[in-house]
Write a protein that holds these residues in place. Sequence first.
Motif, PDB file in Angstrom:
ATOM      1  N   ARG A  89      23.700  32.719 107.441  1.00 47.31           N
ATOM      2  CA  ARG A  89      23.955  33.815 108.379  1.00 47.31           C
ATOM      3  C   ARG A  89      25.381  33.751 108.924  1.00 47.31           C
ATOM      4  N   LEU A  90      25.856  32.563 109.248  1.00 45.09           N
ATOM      5  CA  LEU A  90      27.216  32.445 109.762  1.00 45.09           C
ATOM      6  C   LEU A  90      28.236  32.803 108.681  1.00 45.09           C
ATOM      7  N   ALA A  91      27.925  32.480 107.440  1.00 42.55           N
ATOM      8  CA  ALA A  91      28.797  32.899 106.339  1.00 42.55           C
ATOM      9  C   ALA A  91      28.799  34.417 106.213  1.00 42.55           C
ATOM     10  N   ALA A  92      27.637  35.040 106.378  1.00 46.92           N
ATOM     11  CA  ALA A  92      27.552  36.503 106.333  1.00 46.92           C
ATOM     12  C   ALA A  92      28.328  37.132 107.486  1.00 46.92           C
ATOM     13  N   ASP A  93      28.445  36.400 108.596  1.00 45.56           N
ATOM     14  CA  ASP A  93      29.243  36.862 109.733  1.00 45.56           C
ATOM     15  C   ASP A  93      30.743  36.744 109.464  1.00 45.56           C
ATOM     16  N   GLY A  94      31.093  36.126 108.347  1.00 42.91           N
ATOM     17  CA  GLY A  94      32.502  36.018 107.973  1.00 42.91           C
ATOM     18  C   GLY A  94      33.128  34.656 108.177  1.00 42.91           C
ATOM     19  N   HIS A  95      32.332  33.677 108.613  1.00 41.98           N
ATOM     20  CA  HIS A  95      32.875  32.351 108.887  1.00 41.98           C
ATOM     21  C   HIS A  95      32.933  31.493 107.622  1.00 41.98           C
ATOM     22  N   ARG A  96      33.863  30.550 107.622  1.00 42.55           N
ATOM     23  CA  ARG A  96      33.880  29.483 106.633  1.00 42.55           C
ATOM     24  C   ARG A  96      32.895  28.428 107.121  1.00 42.55           C
ATOM     25  N   VAL A  97      32.002  27.975 106.240  1.00 46.94           N
ATOM     26  CA  VAL A  97      30.885  27.151 106.711  1.00 46.94           C
ATOM     27  C   VAL A  97      30.858  25.795 106.017  1.00 46.94           C
ATOM     28  N   ALA A  98      30.785  24.750 106.828  1.00 43.98           N
ATOM     29  CA  ALA A  98      30.562  23.399 106.327  1.00 43.98           C
ATOM     30  C   ALA A  98      29.077  23.092 106.445  1.00 43.98           C
ATOM     31  N   VAL A  99      28.453  22.853 105.315  1.00 47.94           N
ATOM     32  CA  VAL A  99      27.025  22.564 105.235  1.00 47.94           C
ATOM     33  C   VAL A  99      26.861  21.047 105.237  1.00 47.94           C
ATOM     34  N   LEU A 100      26.375  20.494 106.339  1.00 46.62           N
ATOM     35  CA  LEU A 100      26.239  19.047 106.474  1.00 46.62           C
ATOM     36  C   LEU A 100      24.781  18.631 106.390  1.00 46.62           C
ATOM     37  N   ASP A 101      24.535  17.556 105.664  1.00 48.37           N
ATOM     38  CA  ASP A 101      23.207  16.953 105.622  1.00 48.37           C
ATOM     39  C   ASP A 101      23.367  15.497 105.218  1.00 48.37           C
ATOM     40  N   LEU A 102      22.278  14.759 105.270  1.00 51.38           N
ATOM     41  CA  LEU A 102      22.344  13.327 105.000  1.00 51.38           C
ATOM     42  C   LEU A 102      22.873  13.031 103.604  1.00 51.38           C
ATOM     43  N   ASP A 103      22.490  13.869 102.650  1.00 52.27           N
ATOM     44  CA  ASP A 103      22.897  13.684 101.261  1.00 52.27           C
ATOM     45  C   ASP A 103      23.703  14.900 100.819  1.00 52.27           C
ATOM     46  N   ALA A 104      24.932  14.685 100.384  1.00 53.13           N
ATOM     47  CA  ALA A 104      25.793  15.804  99.990  1.00 53.13           C
ATOM     48  C   ALA A 104      25.174  16.629  98.879  1.00 53.13           C
ATOM     49  N   ALA A 105      24.487  15.980  97.940  1.00 56.80           N
ATOM     50  CA  ALA A 105      23.889  16.703  96.814  1.00 56.80           C
ATOM     51  C   ALA A 105      22.837  17.702  97.283  1.00 56.80           C
ATOM     52  N   SER A 106      22.145  17.384  98.366  1.00 56.05           N
ATOM     53  CA  SER A 106      21.102  18.281  98.862  1.00 56.05           C
ATOM     54  C   SER A 106      21.673  19.557  99.466  1.00 56.05           C
ATOM     55  N   CYS A 107      22.980  19.558  99.740  1.00 59.18           N
ATOM     56  CA  CYS A 107      23.630  20.735 100.321  1.00 59.18           C
ATOM     57  C   CYS A 107      23.978  21.782  99.271  1.00 59.18           C
ATOM     58  N   ALA A 108      23.906  21.403  98.000  1.00 60.67           N
ATOM     59  CA  ALA A 108      24.409  22.256  96.918  1.00 60.67           C
ATOM     60  C   ALA A 108      23.753  23.631  96.891  1.00 60.67           C
ATOM     61  N   GLU A 109      22.453  23.695  97.120  1.00 63.95           N
ATOM     62  CA  GLU A 109      21.745  24.978  97.048  1.00 63.95           C
ATOM     63  C   GLU A 109      22.230  25.937  98.137  1.00 63.95           C
ATOM     64  N   THR A 110      22.384  25.428  99.344  1.00 64.44           N
ATOM     65  CA  THR A 110      22.873  26.271 100.438  1.00 64.44           C
ATOM     66  C   THR A 110      24.307  26.718 100.181  1.00 64.44           C
ATOM     67  N   VAL A 111      25.150  25.796  99.732  1.00 65.74           N
ATOM     68  CA  VAL A 111      26.541  26.127  99.425  1.00 65.74           C
ATOM     69  C   VAL A 111      26.604  27.185  98.337  1.00 65.74           C
ATOM     70  N   ALA A 112      25.795  27.023  97.300  1.00 57.00           N
ATOM     71  CA  ALA A 112      25.795  27.982  96.199  1.00 57.00           C
ATOM     72  C   ALA A 112      25.361  29.367  96.659  1.00 57.00           C
ATOM     73  N   ALA A 113      24.363  29.414  97.526  1.00 51.18           N
ATOM     74  CA  ALA A 113      23.894  30.706  98.040  1.00 51.18           C
ATOM     75  C   ALA A 113      25.005  31.421  98.793  1.00 51.18           C
ATOM     76  N   ILE A 114      25.797  30.659  99.534  1.00 47.59           N
ATOM     77  CA  ILE A 114      26.901  31.248 100.302  1.00 47.59           C
ATOM     78  C   ILE A 114      28.019  31.718  99.374  1.00 47.59           C
ATOM     79  N   THR A 115      28.430  30.856  98.473  1.00 43.77           N
ATOM     80  CA  THR A 115      29.550  31.206  97.590  1.00 43.77           C
ATOM     81  C   THR A 115      29.170  32.324  96.620  1.00 43.77           C
ATOM     82  N   ASP A 116      27.922  32.337  96.154  1.00 41.69           N
ATOM     83  CA  ASP A 116      27.473  33.406  95.261  1.00 41.69           C
ATOM     84  C   ASP A 116      27.507  34.761  95.952  1.00 41.69           C
ATOM     85  N   ALA A 117      27.364  34.736  97.283  1.00 43.64           N
ATOM     86  CA  ALA A 117      27.400  35.976  98.066  1.00 43.64           C
ATOM     87  C   ALA A 117      28.819  36.336  98.499  1.00 43.64           C
TER      88      ALA A 117
END
Length: 254
Positions: A26-54
């Motif tokens: 949602r924050l990416a849709a608002d126009g922000h650059r977004v850092a997706v943080l989680d315990l494991d960087a690999a687990s962030c890939a799906e969220t990052v991909a959804a943002i960049t694909d959009a």
Amino acid sequence: MLATSTPRTAIVTGAARGIGAATAKRLAADGHRVAVLDLDAASCAETVAAITDAGGQAIGVGVDVADADQVAAAVAQVAEALGGPTILVNNAGITRDNLIFKMTEQDWDSVIGVHLRGSFLMSRAVQAYMTQEKFGRIVNLSSTSAQGNRGQVNYSAAKAGLQGFTKTLAIELGKFGVTANAVAPGFIQTDMTRATAERLGVSFEDFIAFSAKEIPVQRVGQPEDIAATISFLTSDEAGFISGQVIYVAGGPMD
């Protein structure tokens, strides 16, 4: 209609799934650059991909928010890649549910560490960028469990603590143009509430149906419900709202 915001760098912790993932998108849709943080960087890939694909801009960063050195390194990495962060959503959380006579010290320390220590470390690291820019938005994820919930003495204490933490941040940082608010979700359909159903020994579908009947709007919440509230609180328009706890629970809370 999306909230009005100047494009900024946002950090969302615990953003690999659930409320965190919905908020990052949602924050990416608002126009922000977004850092997706989680315990494991690999687990962030799906969220990052959804943002960049959009068409948005995002990076994934692995971090244990309860580790001060990791937090400092992660925030520095975000600043270098996306610019100084001036939006922070402290969403990372875990549960270690049990009745108090069964709860171990590790169960207590782990939950307090991620929720409270993690939010403290992240906020301390990011506020330096916010105060320099004379603009900042901090949103901490509390919960209706802050008012007490059987089997969650650790989680309830952490979520109640975050409300006091939020109010004090608002007092200390307000003169720098930084607001701090807490969002306290009710029943939200996520992996975490699925785990609660398993702990109670009921099917998730039955748990949802029962819970919906107890909620005035007659449905359980979705991660997007919380993301929409956070979107507004992090917008330019929300500059006169600070130190508040907003219950997003489908009905009034005492």
